[in-house]
Design an enzyme around this catalytic site. Structure first.
Site, PDB file in Angstrom:
ATOM      1  N   LYS A  14       2.959  10.319  -0.302  1.00 43.63           N
ATOM      2  CA  LYS A  14       2.229  10.778   0.891  1.00 43.63           C
ATOM      3  C   LYS A  14       3.025  11.737   1.782  1.00 43.63           C
ATOM      4  CE  LYS A  14      -1.506   7.879   1.373  1.00 43.63           C
ATOM      5  NZ  LYS A  14      -2.363   6.945   2.079  1.00 43.63           N
ATOM      6  N   LYS A  60       2.010   2.173  -5.074  1.00 45.12           N
ATOM      7  CA  LYS A  60       2.593   1.618  -6.316  1.00 45.12           C
ATOM      8  C   LYS A  60       1.701   1.913  -7.517  1.00 45.12           C
ATOM      9  CE  LYS A  60       2.462  -2.430  -4.338  1.00 45.12           C
ATOM     10  NZ  LYS A  60       2.149  -2.075  -2.943  1.00 45.12           N
ATOM     11  N   ALA A  97      -4.118  -7.685  -3.564  1.00 46.06           N
ATOM     12  CA  ALA A  97      -3.627  -6.327  -3.844  1.00 46.06           C
ATOM     13  C   ALA A  97      -4.789  -5.383  -4.107  1.00 46.06           C
ATOM     14  CB  ALA A  97      -2.721  -6.366  -5.075  1.00 46.06           C
ATOM     15  N   GLY A  98      -4.560  -4.128  -3.797  1.00 49.47           N
ATOM     16  CA  GLY A  98      -5.501  -3.073  -4.174  1.00 49.47           C
ATOM     17  C   GLY A  98      -4.675  -1.865  -4.549  1.00 49.47           C
ATOM     18  N   HIS A  99      -4.669  -1.529  -5.827  1.00 48.00           N
ATOM     19  CA  HIS A  99      -3.833  -0.423  -6.323  1.00 48.00           C
ATOM     20  C   HIS A  99      -4.748   0.705  -6.774  1.00 48.00           C
ATOM     21  CE1 HIS A  99      -0.350  -3.450  -7.222  1.00 48.00           C
ATOM     22  NE2 HIS A  99      -0.712  -3.414  -5.971  1.00 48.00           N
ATOM     23  N   ASP A 146       0.807  -1.224   0.000  1.00 49.65           N
ATOM     24  CA  ASP A 146       0.000   0.000   0.000  1.00 49.65           C
ATOM     25  C   ASP A 146       0.840   1.274   0.000  1.00 49.65           C
ATOM     26  OD1 ASP A 146      -2.300  -1.574   0.078  1.00 49.65           O
ATOM     27  OD2 ASP A 146      -2.302  -1.612   2.271  1.00 49.65           O
ATOM     28  N   THR A 172      -9.661  -4.622   1.824  1.00 50.32           N
ATOM     29  CA  THR A 172     -10.522  -5.153   2.883  1.00 50.32           C
ATOM     30  C   THR A 172     -11.140  -4.052   3.750  1.00 50.32           C
ATOM     31  OG1 THR A 172      -8.610  -5.346   4.340  1.00 50.32           O
ATOM     32  CG2 THR A 172      -9.209  -7.306   3.065  1.00 50.32           C
ATOM     33  N   GLY A 216       5.337  12.257  -3.664  1.00 50.58           N
ATOM     34  CA  GLY A 216       3.885  12.396  -3.818  1.00 50.58           C
ATOM     35  C   GLY A 216       3.361  13.420  -2.831  1.00 50.58           C
ATOM     36  N   LYS A 231      -0.260   4.338  -8.163  1.00 49.71           N
ATOM     37  CA  LYS A 231      -0.127   5.712  -8.646  1.00 49.71           C
ATOM     38  C   LYS A 231       1.181   5.911  -9.421  1.00 49.71           C
ATOM     39  CE  LYS A 231       0.717  10.227  -6.895  1.00 49.71           C
ATOM     40  NZ  LYS A 231       0.505  11.242  -5.894  1.00 49.71           N
ATOM     41  N   GLN A 244       2.009  -5.959  -3.119  1.00 46.76           N
ATOM     42  CA  GLN A 244       2.514  -6.095  -1.735  1.00 46.76           C
ATOM     43  C   GLN A 244       3.838  -5.327  -1.571  1.00 46.76           C
ATOM     44  OE1 GLN A 244       1.335  -9.418  -3.264  1.00 46.76           O
ATOM     45  NE2 GLN A 244      -0.571  -8.472  -2.703  1.00 46.76           N
TER      46      GLN A 244
HETATM   47  P1  GDP Z   1      -0.646   0.396  -3.580  1.00 44.20           P
HETATM   48  O1  GDP Z   1      -1.287  -0.865  -3.130  1.00 44.20           O
HETATM   49  O2  GDP Z   1       0.814   0.437  -3.305  1.00 44.20           O
HETATM   50  O3  GDP Z   1      -0.951   0.724  -5.008  1.00 44.20           O
HETATM   51  O4  GDP Z   1      -1.291   1.544  -2.694  1.00 44.20           O
HETATM   52  P2  GDP Z   1      -2.857   1.717  -2.308  1.00 44.20           P
HETATM   53  O5  GDP Z   1      -3.587   2.222  -3.490  1.00 44.20           O
HETATM   54  O6  GDP Z   1      -3.383   0.502  -1.639  1.00 44.20           O
HETATM   55  O7  GDP Z   1      -2.766   2.794  -1.166  1.00 44.20           O
HETATM   56  C1  GDP Z   1      -2.208   4.039  -1.376  1.00 44.20           C
HETATM   57  C2  GDP Z   1      -3.265   5.118  -1.037  1.00 44.20           C
HETATM   58  O8  GDP Z   1      -2.628   6.377  -0.951  1.00 44.20           O
HETATM   59  C3  GDP Z   1      -4.308   5.274  -2.139  1.00 44.20           C
HETATM   60  O9  GDP Z   1      -5.527   5.658  -1.540  1.00 44.20           O
HETATM   61  C4  GDP Z   1      -3.755   6.404  -3.002  1.00 44.20           C
HETATM   62  O10 GDP Z   1      -4.756   7.116  -3.700  1.00 44.20           O
HETATM   63  C5  GDP Z   1      -3.111   7.269  -1.958  1.00 44.20           C
HETATM   64  N1  GDP Z   1      -1.925   8.030  -2.389  1.00 44.20           N
HETATM   65  C6  GDP Z   1      -0.945   7.653  -3.236  1.00 44.20           C
HETATM   66  N2  GDP Z   1       0.022   8.607  -3.287  1.00 44.20           N
HETATM   67  C7  GDP Z   1      -0.365   9.592  -2.451  1.00 44.20           C
HETATM   68  C8  GDP Z   1       0.222  10.831  -2.035  1.00 44.20           C
HETATM   69  O11 GDP Z   1       1.324  11.205  -2.459  1.00 44.20           O
HETATM   70  N3  GDP Z   1      -0.482  11.566  -1.117  1.00 44.20           N
HETATM   71  C9  GDP Z   1      -1.698  11.166  -0.616  1.00 44.20           C
HETATM   72  N4  GDP Z   1      -2.307  11.952   0.281  1.00 44.20           N
HETATM   73  N5  GDP Z   1      -2.281  10.004  -0.984  1.00 44.20           N
HETATM   74  C10 GDP Z   1      -1.610   9.227  -1.883  1.00 44.20           C
HETATM   75  P1  IMO Z   2      -0.888  -4.107  -2.243  1.00 41.60           P
HETATM   76  O1  IMO Z   2      -0.462  -4.669  -3.552  1.00 41.60           O
HETATM   77  C1  IMO Z   2      -0.935  -4.490   2.118  1.00 41.60           C
HETATM   78  C2  IMO Z   2      -1.031  -8.551   3.734  1.00 41.60           C
HETATM   79  C3  IMO Z   2      -2.272  -9.005   4.479  1.00 41.60           C
HETATM   80  C4  IMO Z   2      -1.662  -9.975   5.472  1.00 41.60           C
HETATM   81  C5  IMO Z   2      -0.557 -10.641   4.657  1.00 41.60           C
HETATM   82  C6  IMO Z   2      -0.953 -11.979   4.055  1.00 41.60           C
HETATM   83  O2  IMO Z   2      -2.177  -3.378  -2.318  1.00 41.60           O
HETATM   84  O3  IMO Z   2       0.217  -3.337  -1.614  1.00 41.60           O
HETATM   85  P2  IMO Z   2      -2.534 -12.650   2.018  1.00 41.60           P
HETATM   86  O4  IMO Z   2      -3.961 -12.306   1.741  1.00 41.60           O
HETATM   87  O5  IMO Z   2      -1.573 -12.132   0.994  1.00 41.60           O
HETATM   88  O6  IMO Z   2      -2.323 -14.096   2.314  1.00 41.60           O
HETATM   89  O7  IMO Z   2      -2.202 -11.865   3.391  1.00 41.60           O
HETATM   90  O8  IMO Z   2      -0.243  -9.740   3.606  1.00 41.60           O
HETATM   91  N1  IMO Z   2      -1.266  -8.046   2.370  1.00 41.60           N
HETATM   92  C7  IMO Z   2      -1.186  -6.748   2.027  1.00 41.60           C
HETATM   93  N2  IMO Z   2      -0.977  -5.650   2.783  1.00 41.60           N
HETATM   94  N3  IMO Z   2      -1.053  -4.362   0.788  1.00 41.60           N
HETATM   95  C8  IMO Z   2      -1.234  -5.458   0.002  1.00 41.60           C
HETATM   96  O9  IMO Z   2      -1.222  -5.402  -1.345  1.00 41.60           O
HETATM   97  C9  IMO Z   2      -1.353  -6.713   0.631  1.00 41.60           C
HETATM   98  N4  IMO Z   2      -1.562  -7.968   0.179  1.00 41.60           N
HETATM   99  C10 IMO Z   2      -1.490  -8.776   1.249  1.00 41.60           C
HETATM  100  O10 IMO Z   2      -2.897  -7.919   5.110  1.00 41.60           O
HETATM  101  O11 IMO Z   2      -1.048  -9.260   6.525  1.00 41.60           O
HETATM  102 MG    MG Z   3      -2.854  -1.508  -1.894  1.00 41.53          MG
END
Ligand code: GDP
Ligand code: IMO
Ligand code: MG
Length: 425
Positions: free
Chosen positions: A328, A16, A39-41, A13, A298, A413, A18, A221
């Site tokens: 961030k 990535k 994953a959630g991007h 999280d 989640t 960012g 972005k 991850q």
């Molecule tokens: P990823 O899994 O690595 O792609 O990251 P996620 O999307 O799960 O979580 C990153 C969160 O931070 C998302 O809600 C993005 O929209 C947000 N985000 C990314 N870059 C920035 C930043 O530079 N500043 C702020 N405030 N939010 C950001």
């Molecule tokens: P992105 O790509 C943050 C964490 C889960 C748990 C552990 C194992 O969005 O960065 P799993 O479901 O993979 O067996 O869970 O890994 N986890 C993540 N935490 N970002 C993720 O993906 C994750 N994918 C798995 O919360 O601790």
């Molecule tokens: Mg994520």
């Protein structure tokens, strides 16, 4: 720099999605190389928010070929609904390819993930319950179902039967929900729907690299969730580090020219496991609220803490990072002082201190962060669009991180939007 890998340098999280969305503008191909819909991007563009779980973060560019690589485990139900969601919003998904060798998440994998967590009780991993461990276990046990199996009824049925055989005991509570014929038919339907996207992923990547076209390898991850090098067993079931890009996409190390690590300006973690710089106080809560630190997949509140350069240095070495993108930074505006974890002491041994990431689980579980304080800044930086406009303290913070980690900071960012990222001079 035709081959660039983008990986998470913390516990996931990091932002990535972005960073990939930004770099994909110049890429011919974006390939996800591991993980699944755990994953959630997130991408925010022109006020619209997009959340991708399986589809690579380059899909918003019509010319970009997006591949779900062989290293990804695919839940076809989730993929179909992700495709439908994009189509409904007017996004062309004809350039989406799914490696024929990617493994498939089956209904019994989902049951086993839940069952496994329940069995662990208070020692649970805190998985996303998206069946990553059971599906990856079947892959390693050579009992997995691959995308190409969904195109052949006879093979599919035979493989499901073989996969179910050793699981009979664990699946007993779910016995009434498992119907071989129904599962086979359901998955053949997915196969039929997805057939137009199923392709030879590695050939597409090789073709682009051989023509010196830019290929992005999208990690999910983060390094500290790596099954070999992370905080085992509190990890995911794949290799999110850059090395995973080679096996998960089918290229050799010499195809990779650059490795970018993405890190937040602080640290977060979802699920259980060691987190030496975690904050359990009001500051941690303030970061959670200001940063919107609730899981993309989640919705769980993320644990928060200060940036940990001990862990980041470890991630830099594991991935041989050539660049760091720090996201961030805007969330840290308004703190008088910002702490950075520079060493670990021990809750059990007052003479212990280390600046290298401990390999030993007992050491790591009792590690307590030791901090340096840096001056904060009060300005709202979300509107800043160049390095020079950043407050001096923010620039000093980035320079400190660069020096401490030993990797150049190339981007920062300042907000979630595609335009809210600034490049270092
Ligand atoms: P990823 O899994 O690595 O792609 O990251 P996620 O999307 O799960 O979580 C990153 C969160 O931070 C998302 O809600 C993005 O929209 C947000 N985000 C990314 N870059 C920035 C930043 O530079 N500043 C702020 N405030 N939010 C950001
Ligand atoms: P992105 O790509 C943050 C964490 C889960 C748990 C552990 C194992 O969005 O960065 P799993 O479901 O993979 O067996 O869970 O890994 N986890 C993540 N935490 N970002 C993720 O993906 C994750 N994918 C798995 O919360 O601790
Ligand atoms: Mg994520």
């Amino acid at each position: 720099m035709p081959g660039t890998v983008i990986v998470g340098a913390q516990w996931g999280d990091e932002g990535k999605g972005k960073v990939i969305d930004l770099l994909a503008e110049r890429a011919e191909v974006v390939i996800r190389f591991q993980g699944g819909n755990n994953a959630g991007h997130t991408i925010v563009h022109q006020g619209e928010t997009w959340k991708f779980h399986l589809i690579p973060s380059g899909i918003l560019y019509p010319g970009c070929v997006c591949i779900i690589g062989n290293g990804v485990v695919v839940d076809p139900a989730v993929l179909c609904s992700e495709i439908d969601g994009l189509r409904a919003r007017g996004v062309d998904v004809s350039n989406l390819k799914i490696s024929a060798n990617a493994h498939v998440i089956m209904p019994y994998h989902l049951m086993l993930d839940t069952e496994g967590e329940q069995r662990l009780g208070k020692n649970l991993i805190g998985t996303t319950r998206r069946a990553l461990a059971p599906a990856s276990a079947d892959k390693a046990a050579r009992l997995g179902i691959r995308m190409q199996d969904l195109l052949d009824e006879r093979i599919l049925k035979k493989k499901i039967t073989a996969a179910l055989e050793p699981k009979q005991l664990s699946l007993r509570p779910f016995e009434k929900d498992i119907d071989l014929q129904a599962i086979t038919e359901q998955y053949l339907t997915y196969g039929h729907r997805l057939e137009q996207h199923i392709a030879d992923g590695q050939q597409i990547v090789w073709g682009a690299l051989d023509q010196d076209k830019h290929v992005l390898f999208e990690g999910a991850q983060g390094a500290l969730l790596d099954i070999d090098h992370g905080t085992y067993p509190f990890v995911t079931s794949s290799n999110p580090i850059a090395g995973g890009a080679t096996t998960g996409a089918g290229v050799g190390p010499r195809d990779i020219d650059e490795v970018w690590g993405v890190t937040k300006a602080y640290a977060t973690r979802v699920g259980s496991g060691p987190f030496p710089s975690e904050l359990h106080d009001d500051v941690g809560e303030e970061i959670r609220q200001k940063g919107g630190e609730f899981g993309t997949t989640t919705g769980r509140p993320r644990r928060t803490g200060w940036l940990d350069v001990v862990a980041l240095r470890y991630a830099a070495r594991l991935n041989s990072l050539s660049a760091l993108a720090v996201t961030k930074l805007d969330v840290l505006s308004g703190f008088d002082q910002i702490s950075v974890c520079t060493a670990y002491t021990s809750a059990r041994d007052q003479d212990f201190k280390t600046t290298t990431f401990p390999y030993h689980q007992s050491v790591l579980h009792h590690a307590v962060g030791e901090y340096e304080q840096l001056p904060g800044w009060s300005e709202d930086i979300s509107g800043v669009r160049s390095w020079d406009e950043l407050p001096q303290a923010a620039r000093d913070y980035l320079a400190y991180v660069e020096e401490a980690v030993g990797v150049p900071v190339v981007m920062a960012g300042v907000g979630p939007g595609r335009e809210q990222i600034i490049r270092a001079p």
